[in-house]
Scaffold this motif. Structure first.
Motif, PDB file in Angstrom:
ATOM      1  N   THR A 452       0.818  -1.209   0.000  1.00  0.00           N
ATOM      2  CA  THR A 452       0.000   0.000   0.000  1.00  0.00           C
ATOM      3  C   THR A 452       0.853   1.260   0.000  1.00  0.00           C
ATOM      4  O   THR A 452       1.992   1.266   0.473  1.00  0.00           O
ATOM      5  CB  THR A 452      -0.915   0.038   1.241  1.00  0.00           C
ATOM      6  N   THR A 453       0.243   2.303  -0.564  1.00  0.00           N
ATOM      7  CA  THR A 453       0.732   3.663  -0.377  1.00  0.00           C
ATOM      8  C   THR A 453      -0.359   4.395   0.387  1.00  0.00           C
ATOM      9  O   THR A 453      -1.303   3.772   0.885  1.00  0.00           O
ATOM     10  CB  THR A 453       1.011   4.343  -1.723  1.00  0.00           C
ATOM     11  N   THR A 456      -3.354   4.140  -2.355  1.00  0.00           N
ATOM     12  CA  THR A 456      -3.437   3.072  -3.350  1.00  0.00           C
ATOM     13  C   THR A 456      -2.977   1.751  -2.748  1.00  0.00           C
ATOM     14  O   THR A 456      -2.078   1.719  -1.909  1.00  0.00           O
ATOM     15  CB  THR A 456      -2.556   3.399  -4.581  1.00  0.00           C
ATOM     16  N   GLN A 457      -3.608   0.683  -3.162  1.00  0.00           N
ATOM     17  CA  GLN A 457      -3.115  -0.654  -2.833  1.00  0.00           C
ATOM     18  C   GLN A 457      -2.664  -1.323  -4.122  1.00  0.00           C
ATOM     19  O   GLN A 457      -3.304  -1.194  -5.169  1.00  0.00           O
ATOM     20  CB  GLN A 457      -4.172  -1.481  -2.114  1.00  0.00           C
ATOM     21  N   ILE A 458      -1.530  -1.993  -4.038  1.00  0.00           N
ATOM     22  CA  ILE A 458      -0.919  -2.622  -5.205  1.00  0.00           C
ATOM     23  C   ILE A 458      -1.013  -4.130  -5.032  1.00  0.00           C
ATOM     24  O   ILE A 458      -0.441  -4.700  -4.100  1.00  0.00           O
ATOM     25  CB  ILE A 458       0.558  -2.194  -5.373  1.00  0.00           C
ATOM     26  N   GLU A 460      -0.139  -7.708  -6.643  1.00  0.00           N
ATOM     27  CA  GLU A 460       0.774  -8.304  -7.615  1.00  0.00           C
ATOM     28  C   GLU A 460       0.734  -9.821  -7.473  1.00  0.00           C
ATOM     29  O   GLU A 460       0.730 -10.353  -6.361  1.00  0.00           O
ATOM     30  CB  GLU A 460       2.199  -7.789  -7.384  1.00  0.00           C
ATOM     31  N   HIS A 505      -3.491  -1.726  -9.593  1.00  0.00           N
ATOM     32  CA  HIS A 505      -3.598  -0.641  -8.617  1.00  0.00           C
ATOM     33  C   HIS A 505      -5.081  -0.415  -8.315  1.00  0.00           C
ATOM     34  O   HIS A 505      -5.890  -0.305  -9.229  1.00  0.00           O
ATOM     35  CB  HIS A 505      -2.983   0.644  -9.160  1.00  0.00           C
ATOM     36  N   GLU A 506      -5.418  -0.335  -7.039  1.00  0.00           N
ATOM     37  CA  GLU A 506      -6.812  -0.126  -6.649  1.00  0.00           C
ATOM     38  C   GLU A 506      -6.875   0.878  -5.512  1.00  0.00           C
ATOM     39  O   GLU A 506      -5.904   1.058  -4.758  1.00  0.00           O
ATOM     40  CB  GLU A 506      -7.441  -1.464  -6.227  1.00  0.00           C
ATOM     41  N   ILE A 539       7.188   1.803  -6.798  1.00  0.00           N
ATOM     42  CA  ILE A 539       5.896   1.138  -6.943  1.00  0.00           C
ATOM     43  C   ILE A 539       5.855   0.471  -8.310  1.00  0.00           C
ATOM     44  O   ILE A 539       6.072   1.116  -9.337  1.00  0.00           O
ATOM     45  CB  ILE A 539       4.742   2.159  -6.829  1.00  0.00           C
ATOM     46  N   LYS A 541       4.717  -0.772 -11.810  1.00  0.00           N
ATOM     47  CA  LYS A 541       3.770  -0.191 -12.749  1.00  0.00           C
ATOM     48  C   LYS A 541       2.617  -1.149 -13.000  1.00  0.00           C
ATOM     49  O   LYS A 541       2.799  -2.356 -13.116  1.00  0.00           O
ATOM     50  CB  LYS A 541       4.483   0.130 -14.065  1.00  0.00           C
ATOM     51  N   GLU A 542       1.404  -0.606 -13.068  1.00  0.00           N
ATOM     52  CA  GLU A 542       0.231  -1.426 -13.328  1.00  0.00           C
ATOM     53  C   GLU A 542       0.301  -2.004 -14.736  1.00  0.00           C
ATOM     54  O   GLU A 542       0.651  -1.307 -15.690  1.00  0.00           O
ATOM     55  CB  GLU A 542      -1.037  -0.590 -13.170  1.00  0.00           C
TER      56      GLU A 542
END
Length: 755
Positions: A452-453, A456-458, A460, A505-506, A539, A541-542
């Motif tokens: 997370t940032t 945003t949550q990443i 993967e 990314h969500e 982070i 990249k999506e």
């Protein structure tokens, strides 16, 4: 049409059937009424049918299994048995609904069937008054002489009649009229509102406040429904405690068009005395606000399943190709977000679906398995559609189409046409394949993580498709902690033989899960824990990266899982059994979806996302014993050399009949590695860790779950690792008390060292 077919309760005797003054010959076959009168295309006929008699209650949902109907487990809050009556006819009380076929109908009302038919009819009902009793039905009532007439405001799927002694409260705001009918003295909740200063007649803002409260309640109930309330009336009617209704995920006949029935004083769903609500803590809200915005919506949403009045009676999709499409589309516009433990797909059921195909499954008698199959296949279809367009765009199209089909029969082909017009892709061929296929994609998920940032949550993960048919994975974003509603659905096609790395990314405010939809991956959903650590460094990249097989399955690694042929359990008599022998048909050993009660003399076989597995994330688990029960992994090493051997040790905690844990600090696992020098025992002791959470099961990062046994010089050919079920005596945790040790036999990995 050579003859006419109607349906009527067999307890009702037909005296005469006429058309234009002429008697029509007919015969009866239990429910069916067969009229010997042909009907040409586009021809209309008016029938006058005279009948009398009694209501045969056994006809109610005639295909209901006896073990279900006669089950005593009907009231979750009480041991009382109120009885089960689907209809009442007496001088003081009458209760008739479409399911008991109290009037002739062209389609029998059968709930226990996913492919059940329905049709819309413009009803007019005339009822002769009985003293001072209240007469209730759908539509707007008018009284003329000794008759009350109900005229439908919309075409309806069926009619209900209720006659009894009732007290009435009513409220009309804009175009919606809400009516509450209770037995005298039973308006237990209403005393709070009678005492509410906000609604007193001398309140100068009473009308304004009333309208505000009305929409507050309406919004609370509508917020997670697939469409707004479709009717002009909402009548809440009290019925006897012994009234019997079928309530399930797919149907609920205590909800009828315009009408919601509830048992006397909510006796089957309420577990508190309504007179005591003033003594409860309502978080600085008045008791009235608590009831209107919290307690009553909770009861109606969760126990009465009021959503069925929003979805079950306002549309009828038909199709010559897709039987049961009405139910399928309802699940499309209102997909299941929360899946209860008894509605989870399992390998045995998947094999049944693969054998039958959705086309075969949907024509079977209703069952829990059928419900799971439809849910999973609908999830897969939505996944495919969201590889073409966004979830918001798809949702908008489905809502618009659903609104245009209100109170009429519509062919599903028109939806396929609308989809192509809006998104430029014809989905007919795909849907034909989806509906009839017997193929199952075999997906494998690896290295799934969430970081997370601030906003945003990443997500993967890597995904591989080892089958000959395409699969689909989806990232589902849901509102949380409010009512679970899908806010976004991002899906990815995984073609046969493909391997991909996917980064999504969500928005941080949503709860996220990864679903493999209809596939051979178990469990079908992988949930990401909200407390996972924030991201450090760049982070990712999506996007989607295509991988080759060696990037997905490193060639220097050999993994033997408990699902593989090279894994065996060894019992106290030194007998070996592979998994295929253990779960063979008729055997007591089956997969479970949770950590059940663990014993020292039996292995359990749960499927959990915390476990390792190529397709099925399972493991054999048991309570620690004396070393008599063992698990064995055998690898065929292609060449001699130095190999580091790892075991997969998940973080599992069980709470059924005593607490168990797999990796509490101080616990030990006993492994034996067989080498050319003989056998070497390796004792793995769980080290002290500051961040360990023993309060529940959680998914460990891959690098933490794989624990090294050491590096060994091994020849080419078979290499063996054995785990026995020894452990340690119960360990006391300072927060959660005493834990027995859980022994887990999952996977072993051999990694060839390059030096």
């Amino acid at each position: 049409m050579d003859q006419l077919l109607l349906f009527l309760n067999p307890g009702l005797k037909i005296n005469k059937i006429e058309s234009n003054g002429q008697d029509l010959p007919f015969y009866r076959d239990y429910l069916a009424v067969v009229i010997k009168r042909p009907l040409a295309p586009n021809e209309h006929i008016k029938l006058d049918i005279t009948y009398e008699g009694y209501i045969d209650e056994d006809i109610y949902q005639i295909n209901t299994p006896d073990e279900f109907f006669f089950s005593l487990e009907d009231n979750p809050f009480s041991k009382e048995n109120y009885g089960k009556h689907p209809a009442f006819v007496s001088s003081k009380f009458t209760f008739l609904r479409p399911e008991v076929l109290w009037y002739p109908t062209a389609v029998p009302s059968i709930a226990w069937q996913a492919s059940a038919e329905m049709n819309f009819t413009n009803y007019t009902l005339h009822v002769k008054k009985t003293g001072e009793l209240t007469i209730l039905s759908q539509g707007a009532p008018t009284t003329e002489g000794e008759y009350v007439t109900f005229n439908n405001l919309q075409n309806l799927t069926g009619l209900t009649l209720c006659i009894g002694e009732y007290e009435k409260r009513t409220l009309t705001v804009d175009s919606l009229t809400v009516e509450l009918y209770t037995y005298p003295g039973n308006d237990c909740y209403m005393k709070y509102f009678d005492e509410w200063e906000l609604l007193k007649e001398d309140n100068p803002n009473r009308e304004k406040d009333l309208k505000k409260i009305f929409y507050l309640c309406k919004d609370e109930i509508e917020q997670d429904k697939p469409n707004p309330y479709p009717f002009k009336y909402f009548k809440l009617i009290e019925v006897p405690s012994s009234s019997y209704f079928l309530r399930s995920t797919l149907f609920n006949d205590c909800m009828q068009p315009e009408i919601a029935f509830f048992h006397e004083r909510l006796c089957r769903i309420e577990n508190s005395n309504p007179a005591d609500y003033t003594n409860h803590n309502h978080d600085d809200r008045s008791v009235q606000e608590y009831l209107l915005t919290d307690h009553i919506p909770f009861l109606w949403n969760n126990y009465m399943r009021i959503k069925h009045i929003f979805t079950d009676y306002n549309s009828c999709l038909t199709s010559d190709t897709y039987q049961g499409i009405e139910l399928i589309f309802k699940r499309m516009i209102d997909p299941d977000v929360y899946i209860s433990s008894d509605n989870i797909m399992n390998p045995e059921l998947l094999n049944h679906i693969a054998e039958k195909g959705l086309k075969g499954i949907i024509t079977e008698e209703y069952s829990r398995e059928q419900n799971i199959a439809i849910r999973s296949k609908v999830s897969h279809l939505l996944g495919y559609l969201t590889t073409i367009t966004t979830w918001d765009s798809l949702s908008q199209l489905m809502q618009e189409f659903n609104a245009r089909t209100y109170f009429q029969e519509v062919n599903f082909d028109s939806f396929i046409e609308k989809f192509e017009q809006r998104f430029g892709q014809d989905i007919k061929a795909y849907m034909d394949e989806w509906y009839t296929t017997h193929e199952v994609p075999l997906l494998s998920i690896k290295d799934a993580s969430r970081k997370t940032t601030e906003d945003t949550q990443i997500i993967e993960f890597k995904v591989g498709n080892l089958s000959k048919t395409d699969g689909i994975v989806s990232i589902v974003a849901m509102s949380y902690p409010e009512k679970s509603v899908i806010r976004n659905l991002q899906s990815y096609l995984i073609e046969a033989g493909e391997y991909k790395r996917i980064v999504v990314h969500e928005d941080i405010k949503y709860k996220v899960q990864l679903t493999t939809n209809f596939s051979g991956h178990f469990p079908e959903n992988i949930y990401f824990e909200a407390n996972q650590a924030p991201s450090f460094g760049p982070i990712p990249k999506e996007g989607v990266t295509l991988l080759d097989r060696n990037q997905f399955y490193p060639p220097e690694e050999i993994i033997v899982d408990n699902e593989d042929d090279n894994f065996s359990l060894i019992d106290s008599a030194n007998n070996r059994k592979r998994l295929t022998d253990i779960i063979k048909k008729g055997d007591e050993q089956k997969y479970t979806n949770r950590l059940q009660i663990l014993k020292t003399n039996t292995w359990n076989l749960p499927i959990l996302q915390e476990l390792h597995g190529k397709h099925i994330r399972s493991a054999f688990v048991k309570k620690a014993g004396t070393g008599q029960f063992k698990a064995e992994w055998r690898a065929n090493l292609p060449e001699a050399g130095k190999y580091e051997i790892f075991v997969y040790r998940p973080h599992l905690v069980g709470f059924e009949e005593g607490k168990t844990a797999s990796d509490h600090p101080g616990m030990k696992n006993y492994y034996t590695v067989y080498t050319p020098k003989g056998k070497e025992e390796i004792i793995l002791e769980i080290p002290e860790k500051e961040d360990i959470w023993i309060g529940g099961t959680s998914t460990l990062p891959e690098e933490e779950a794989w624990v090294s046994l050491g590096t060994f010089t091994l020849p080419a050919g078979e290499s063996r690792v054995v785990l026995d079920d020894r452990g340690v005596p119960p360990i006391t945790d300072r927060l959660f008390g005493e834990f027995d040790q859980m022994v887990v036999a999952d996977a072993v990995k051999w990694v060839k060292k390059k030096y």
